[in-house]
Write an enzyme that holds these catalytic residues in place. Sequence first.
Site, short mmCIF file in Angstrom:
data_model
loop_
_atom_site.label_atom_id
_atom_site.label_comp_id
_atom_site.label_asym_id
_atom_site.label_seq_id
_atom_site.Cartn_x
_atom_site.Cartn_y
_atom_site.Cartn_z
N ARG A 125 58.68 49.89 30.83
CA ARG A 125 59.46 51.13 31.32
C ARG A 125 59.39 50.90 32.93
NH1 ARG A 125 57.90 56.24 32.62
NH2 ARG A 125 55.94 56.18 31.74
N ARG A 313 66.72 52.63 28.49
CA ARG A 313 66.88 52.09 29.69
C ARG A 313 67.07 50.59 29.76
NH1 ARG A 313 63.25 55.06 32.91
NH2 ARG A 313 64.96 56.37 33.20
N ARG A 341 54.10 37.68 40.63
CA ARG A 341 52.83 37.40 41.08
C ARG A 341 51.94 37.03 39.71
NH1 ARG A 341 48.61 41.20 44.67
NH2 ARG A 341 48.85 42.40 42.82
N GLU A 439 44.76 37.62 51.83
CA GLU A 439 44.03 38.52 51.59
C GLU A 439 42.51 38.20 51.43
OE1 GLU A 439 45.34 40.24 48.18
OE2 GLU A 439 45.46 38.54 46.94
N GLY A 464 46.86 42.10 52.81
CA GLY A 464 46.49 43.21 52.02
C GLY A 464 45.07 43.61 52.39
N PHE A 465 45.11 44.74 53.03
CA PHE A 465 43.98 45.41 53.62
C PHE A 465 42.76 45.47 52.66
CE2 PHE A 465 41.99 49.65 53.94
CZ PHE A 465 40.92 49.41 54.76
N ASP A 467 42.10 44.24 49.52
CA ASP A 467 41.22 42.85 49.21
C ASP A 467 40.42 41.95 50.43
OD1 ASP A 467 41.09 41.92 46.31
OD2 ASP A 467 43.30 42.23 46.12
N PRO A 548 54.77 52.31 46.30
CA PRO A 548 54.12 52.31 44.92
C PRO A 548 55.24 52.99 43.90
CG PRO A 548 53.48 54.28 46.14
CD PRO A 548 54.33 53.35 47.09
N ASP A 638 44.34 49.80 42.20
CA ASP A 638 44.45 48.90 41.23
C ASP A 638 43.14 47.96 41.75
OD1 ASP A 638 44.76 47.32 43.75
OD2 ASP A 638 46.61 46.41 43.54
#
Length: 734
Positions: A125, A313, A341, A439, A464-465, A467, A548, A638
């Site tokens: 979804r 959907r 990814r 990162e 990526g601040f 990590d 997000p 995450d």
Amino acid sequence: MTDRVSAGNLRVARVLYDFVNDEALPGTDIDPDSFWAGVDKVVTDLTPRNQELLRRRDELQAQIDKWHRQRVIEPLDIDAYRDFLIEIGYLLPEPEDFTITTSGVDDEITTTAGPQLVVPVLNARFALNAANARWGSLYDALYGTDVIPETDGAEKGSSYNKVRGDKVIAYARNFLDQAVPLESGSWADATGLSVEDGRLQVATADGSVGLAEPEKFAGYTGQLGSPDWSVLLVNHGLHIEILIDPQSPVGKTDRAGIKDVVLESAVTTIMDFEDSVAAVDADDKVLGYRNWLGLNKGDLSEEVSKDGKTFTRVLNADRTYTTPDGQGELTLPGRSLLFVRNVGHLMTNDAIVLSDGDEEKEVFEGIMDALFTGLTAIHGLKTGEANGPLQNSRTGSIYIVKPKMHGPDEVAFTCELFSRVEDVLGLPQGTLKIGIMDEERRTTVNLKACIKAAADRVVFINTGFLDRTGDEIHTSMEAGPMIRKGAMKNTTWIKAYEDANVDIGLAAGFKGKAQIGKGMWAMTELMADMVEQKIGQPKAGATTAWVPSPTAATLHAMHYHYVDVGAVQEELAGKKRTTIEQLLTIPLAKELAWAPEEIREEVDNNCQSILGYVVRWVAQGVGCSKVPDIHDVALMEDRATLRISSQLLANWLRHGVITEEDVRASLERMAPLVDAQNAKDAAYQPMAPNFDDSLAFLAAQDLILTGTQQPNGYTEPILHRRRREVKARAAQSN
């Protein structure tokens, strides 16, 4: 016991083997036996190199730890430190100037600046919502968030509030004034729209006016002047569609009959197999691969229940418009261009095991991901009965984001892996493109060399601040206690890191060829703050930045209308705003002047964050979710947020700022709070009061107490082990 099928030196979980043979391979013209022989060869050949790269990580970390331990009471001598990093091969010579040569890349990456969604691929979804977030209602995004304050009678309420609706309309009109201004007057004065001789005309009380830049009128839908039609505009390569229907509930209240303003929003989306998912075995991996296959074939669907109604959907079709002259047709993508990814080089997964003499070893998950996400993405390169009705790339490329690489040798290994996968899949060399996550510290300080290692494949670099901060702490774990987490954003190295990423990307020829990206806005409910602050990312020269949710994508899209990123990049071209010394500045606390209550606050904040995320990951297999912080502010968490929190506390524990007893006491204080925050979840299993019976609680404790021992501070080994224990317990009870 996992049911397995032999394939050469490999023993493949049947659930994966059957998925590949029955669902993924049909329509690719690849023979199953040839495919599995190719997989066997790639795994057998590349596993030793992968192992060697991980040994090199450990070797460098041990040398750095020893160097700091010998100097722990001395202030850091930055020159001696830099020379030491050069001596051990951590800091490498900078290559001569070069320009990337990547070809066959879609416009969404090369030329269109706009938001980028990241979404867990295991949730069908969420994945469908994200893929369909290419277009989003600005009216809905404004009405449903705090961008419009709930003051002066403008509360959301349970039914439509005209006061709030009027504020939404006024806000949208102001946006149009900035993005697509009229030659005179304001969109707020519009009383109607029409097309005359191929030009858009806007009626006002003072007469009819056109656009200040008429070429921004790109087309329309429907019959001109009919009750239900739309106007398509374009600015900085992003489209705006004004929907007109004077008979609709909102259109009735609007002098121009406008019922909505729809923005091109998530231009690209990353379907994530990494930090936002909990995939620990063959069943989990196949769920992700199957969803990724459905996205590429265009046939992924999901039953959704909303407001008492159930519907299916599916992926949106492309959008067709009439050109301004009324004679031609313009088709625009209806879906976000998809990246996938993969996981990094560290973890293995028992979906496949490799026979090594009398031993069986789990195969590296990153090698598996390249093979199986590459295979399933073939269906997104063509349409047909066996491939589904929709395409992803229109230029024949497959876009793979590769995270957590340490330095150019690891980037080169990924490129070698991609080349080998192309051979197995019968794809032209260069089909698999790479997005490099900047990162990890060793990548940051060698970024130019990392890009050069992928010069003919690279399509994006991204900071990526979180990590990156986690690796900053772990790399310098022995140097001394670090500053508090909230202070990290204002450090010397962070600014240098963000600036250097843009400067090096531009110097390598990224403008017009590849994305330069920036990080996530994690505060999912604080959209007013996002609208105010996130404009800083395109202003810094980033062609994309992470959001997000689809709603956040629509709101962030406004920033790319306000800022001409191409012009910003032209201004920045040729500049070098940072030094290696700035990048190497360690964020150590200059003096331990924290009051006891400040230390307790920091420990509690981090323990609550760790528990709030880990309990869902370990107990329920949820890898990304809105987790309330200690003040009940919803944050998108995450594994990256987990890494920084656990590493900071491990660092403070290592240097005596806190004790193991402090950690345990805080975890026990915070667990009931997290339990209460999850009380409405029927599937939730509380951690308190039987803390040591909760595998989630124990995982959180492990992450802190053994944080110095975790490879590069990564959280995956502990999370995977504890999640597998939960699944094993569940299997036994069944």
